[in-house]
Design a protein around this motif. Structure first.
Motif, PDB file in Angstrom:
ATOM      1  N   SER A 219     -28.621  61.872  46.507  1.00 58.91           N
ATOM      2  CA  SER A 219     -28.618  63.202  45.897  1.00 58.91           C
ATOM      3  C   SER A 219     -28.741  63.041  44.380  1.00 58.91           C
ATOM      4  O   SER A 219     -27.795  62.618  43.718  1.00 58.91           O
ATOM      5  CB  SER A 219     -27.330  63.946  46.256  1.00 58.91           C
ATOM      6  N   ILE A 220     -29.912  63.360  43.850  1.00 62.23           N
ATOM      7  CA  ILE A 220     -30.178  63.206  42.421  1.00 62.23           C
ATOM      8  C   ILE A 220     -30.423  64.580  41.823  1.00 62.23           C
ATOM      9  O   ILE A 220     -31.253  65.349  42.327  1.00 62.23           O
ATOM     10  CB  ILE A 220     -31.410  62.306  42.167  1.00 62.23           C
ATOM     11  N   ARG A 221     -29.727  64.918  40.740  1.00 63.62           N
ATOM     12  CA  ARG A 221     -29.889  66.211  40.075  1.00 63.62           C
ATOM     13  C   ARG A 221     -30.249  65.985  38.611  1.00 63.62           C
ATOM     14  O   ARG A 221     -29.378  65.734  37.778  1.00 63.62           O
ATOM     15  CB  ARG A 221     -28.609  67.027  40.179  1.00 63.62           C
ATOM     16  N   PRO A 222     -31.495  66.043  38.289  1.00 64.11           N
ATOM     17  CA  PRO A 222     -31.949  65.763  36.925  1.00 64.11           C
ATOM     18  C   PRO A 222     -31.338  66.660  35.870  1.00 64.11           C
ATOM     19  O   PRO A 222     -31.089  66.235  34.751  1.00 64.11           O
ATOM     20  CB  PRO A 222     -33.458  65.955  37.010  1.00 64.11           C
TER      21      PRO A 222
ATOM     22  N   VAL B 180     -25.362  68.500  34.145  1.00 62.36           N
ATOM     23  CA  VAL B 180     -24.277  69.392  34.534  1.00 62.36           C
ATOM     24  C   VAL B 180     -23.016  68.968  33.790  1.00 62.36           C
ATOM     25  O   VAL B 180     -22.569  67.840  33.922  1.00 62.36           O
ATOM     26  CB  VAL B 180     -24.021  69.342  36.048  1.00 62.36           C
ATOM     27  N   LEU B 181     -22.471  69.847  32.987  1.00 65.85           N
ATOM     28  CA  LEU B 181     -21.268  69.549  32.222  1.00 65.85           C
ATOM     29  C   LEU B 181     -20.060  69.952  33.042  1.00 65.85           C
ATOM     30  O   LEU B 181     -19.762  71.119  33.207  1.00 65.85           O
ATOM     31  CB  LEU B 181     -21.273  70.314  30.891  1.00 65.85           C
ATOM     32  N   VAL B 182     -19.413  68.948  33.614  1.00 67.14           N
ATOM     33  CA  VAL B 182     -18.250  69.226  34.437  1.00 67.14           C
ATOM     34  C   VAL B 182     -17.095  69.714  33.573  1.00 67.14           C
ATOM     35  O   VAL B 182     -16.469  70.722  33.837  1.00 67.14           O
ATOM     36  CB  VAL B 182     -17.840  67.965  35.210  1.00 67.14           C
ATOM     37  N   GLN B 183     -16.839  68.984  32.504  1.00 66.54           N
ATOM     38  CA  GLN B 183     -15.758  69.401  31.611  1.00 66.54           C
ATOM     39  C   GLN B 183     -16.221  70.600  30.811  1.00 66.54           C
ATOM     40  O   GLN B 183     -17.305  70.613  30.243  1.00 66.54           O
ATOM     41  CB  GLN B 183     -15.379  68.255  30.683  1.00 66.54           C
TER      42      GLN B 183
ATOM     43  N   ILE C  53     -25.784  62.021  41.614  1.00 65.10           N
ATOM     44  CA  ILE C  53     -26.108  61.499  40.289  1.00 65.10           C
ATOM     45  C   ILE C  53     -26.842  62.572  39.502  1.00 65.10           C
ATOM     46  O   ILE C  53     -27.863  63.109  39.952  1.00 65.10           O
ATOM     47  CB  ILE C  53     -26.982  60.231  40.397  1.00 65.10           C
ATOM     48  N   THR C  54     -26.314  62.877  38.322  1.00 63.68           N
ATOM     49  CA  THR C  54     -26.917  63.902  37.463  1.00 63.68           C
ATOM     50  C   THR C  54     -27.397  63.280  36.152  1.00 63.68           C
ATOM     51  O   THR C  54     -27.220  62.088  35.910  1.00 63.68           O
ATOM     52  CB  THR C  54     -25.896  65.006  37.149  1.00 63.68           C
ATOM     53  N   GLY C  55     -27.947  64.128  35.325  1.00 63.48           N
ATOM     54  CA  GLY C  55     -28.402  63.666  34.021  1.00 63.48           C
ATOM     55  C   GLY C  55     -27.272  63.161  33.157  1.00 63.48           C
ATOM     56  O   GLY C  55     -27.485  62.317  32.277  1.00 63.48           O
ATOM     57  N   ASP C  56     -26.054  63.654  33.393  1.00 61.31           N
ATOM     58  CA  ASP C  56     -24.912  63.180  32.626  1.00 61.31           C
ATOM     59  C   ASP C  56     -24.582  61.720  32.940  1.00 61.31           C
ATOM     60  O   ASP C  56     -24.018  61.010  32.104  1.00 61.31           O
ATOM     61  CB  ASP C  56     -23.678  64.044  32.937  1.00 61.31           C
TER      62      ASP C  56
END
Length: 380
Positions: A243-246, A249-252, A306-309
């Motif tokens: 699962s890749i999300r380019p 995403v700012l979790v904090q 996995i995201t861009g962060d």
């Protein structure tokens, strides 16, 4: 004296005949000049089809000087095309002079300058006292006006042939290797593959092309095996692709920007690992229990997101894995890190744009966390 020399040429092989005889032997046997100079007169005939000879190759070390070879004789009239045929033909040509030698050897030629004026010494082994025998290849090539082949792009007059023992052996090895399409293991006869390449064929384009192909094929095979291991591990957890999300995403601090909402998919990003997020840390896909595996295994897990962060530290991990090559053998490195390396290279990075990867590369942290993730007793 001239009449005596002309008469001798009708009976004996002479010193001038050494050059073509050596060329024939090196060309058909593939052995170097030094080995040919120490050919023995003794041989064993095998059913009239081959000849067995014990060679001496001093460069192999004192314990490996002797080497037994079996050379094909070939059909009658084809003696100059086979090593055994050439050996037996030259053996017969030098037989008249060999009868005058005190210590019979393969080489026996008539020499116009007898030792101490004794006519009985006109016939002798030219390599009996020294293997150099004061050979002058240039005199022979000039006498017969031998010329080098013109290159395909050179229309100028061909140049006189520059011949030496090493160049002769190199030419023979290049020709044979090209006949095998550059395949060194098939072309190697009198040398190991490593010696054949380093000493004779390192500059040959056909051989270099073959070597590049071998390395490329081997590297492709090990990469494919590592990637297949990654895919099998991932499929066992219930997913065909990571699962890749380019989009970053700012979790904090989520919700701090206008319109930001907590969605069900956001919950997947709650549990942060070293290089990804875990959608369900309490339930591993294989065990159903709280995850106990290494963070490196997240690259083969259906729960991993996995995201861009995460991208900057993922790139930092690639750097650390590359540094590990200096601590492990190539085989151990691929066994230990190959599947993770291929997962990142093939499944993660292609999902991000070149701009995103370039930006993440500039932002990658110095600490990849690999040393923290691996237990001290497991570090190379």
């Amino acid at each position: 004296m001239r009449n005596r020399r002309e008469i001798a040429r009708q009976v004996f092989a002479t010193r001038d005949d050494l050059y073509p005889m050596l060329v024939l032997l090196v060309a058909t046997t593939g052995w170097n000049l030094e080995v040919m100079k120490e050919l023995p007169a003794e041989y064993r005939l095998i059913e009239g089809k081959a000849v067995e000879v014990d060679l001496v190759k001093r460069r192999r070390g004192s314990r490996n000087w002797h080497h037994t070879v079996t050379w094909e004789i070939g059909a009658p009239g084809r003696e100059l095309s086979t090593p055994g045929g050439v050996y037996l033909l030259l053996h017969r040509l030098m037989e008249p002079a060999r009868k005058f030698l005190e210590s019979p050897g393969f080489w026996a030629v008539w020499h116009s300058y007898p030792i101490g004026g004794d006519a009985q010494t006109e016939c002798r082994n030219p390599f009996g006292k020294g293997l150099d025998a004061s050979l002058r290849w240039s005199r022979w090539t000039q006498r017969h006006d031998l010329r080098a082949d013109a290159s395909a792009n050179d229309r100028a007059e061909t140049q006189p042939l520059q011949l030496s023992g090493n160049r002769l052996k190199t030419s023979v090895d290049v020709r044979r290797t090209r006949q095998f399409g550059g395949h060194l293991p098939s072309a190697a006869r009198s040398n190991t593959t490593a010696v054949l390449f380093s000493n004779y064929l390192a500059g040959d384009k056909t051989t270099i092309a073959w070597a590049h192909e071998v390395v490329s094929d081997a590297f492709t095979d090990v990469e494919r095996a590592a990637y297949d291991a990654h895919r099998r591990a991932l499929q066992k957890t219930g997913r065909l692709k990571l699962s890749i999300r380019p989009t970053s995403v700012l979790v904090q601090g989520r919700g701090s920007e206008p319109g930001a909402q907590l969605k069900s998919s956001d919950a997947e990003l709650e549990s942060q690992t070293a290089w990804s997020s875990c959608s369900d840390h309490d339930h591993h896909p294989l065990t159903g229990k709280r995850c106990q595996t290494s963070f490196l295994d997240c690259f083969h897990c259906a729960n991993s997101v996995i995201t861009g962060d995460h991208l900057p530290r993922v790139l930092s991990l690639l750097d650390s894995l590359e540094l590990r090559r200096g601590d492990l053998s190539e085989s151990d490195w691929w066994t230990r890190y190959g599947s993770v390396w291929m997962a990142i290279r093939e499944d993660v990075l292609p999902k991000f744009s070149e701009q995103e990867v370039a930006r993440a590369h500039e932002q990658r942290p110095a600490d990849s966390l690999l040393d923290i993730v691996e237990p001290r007793w497991e570090r190379p």
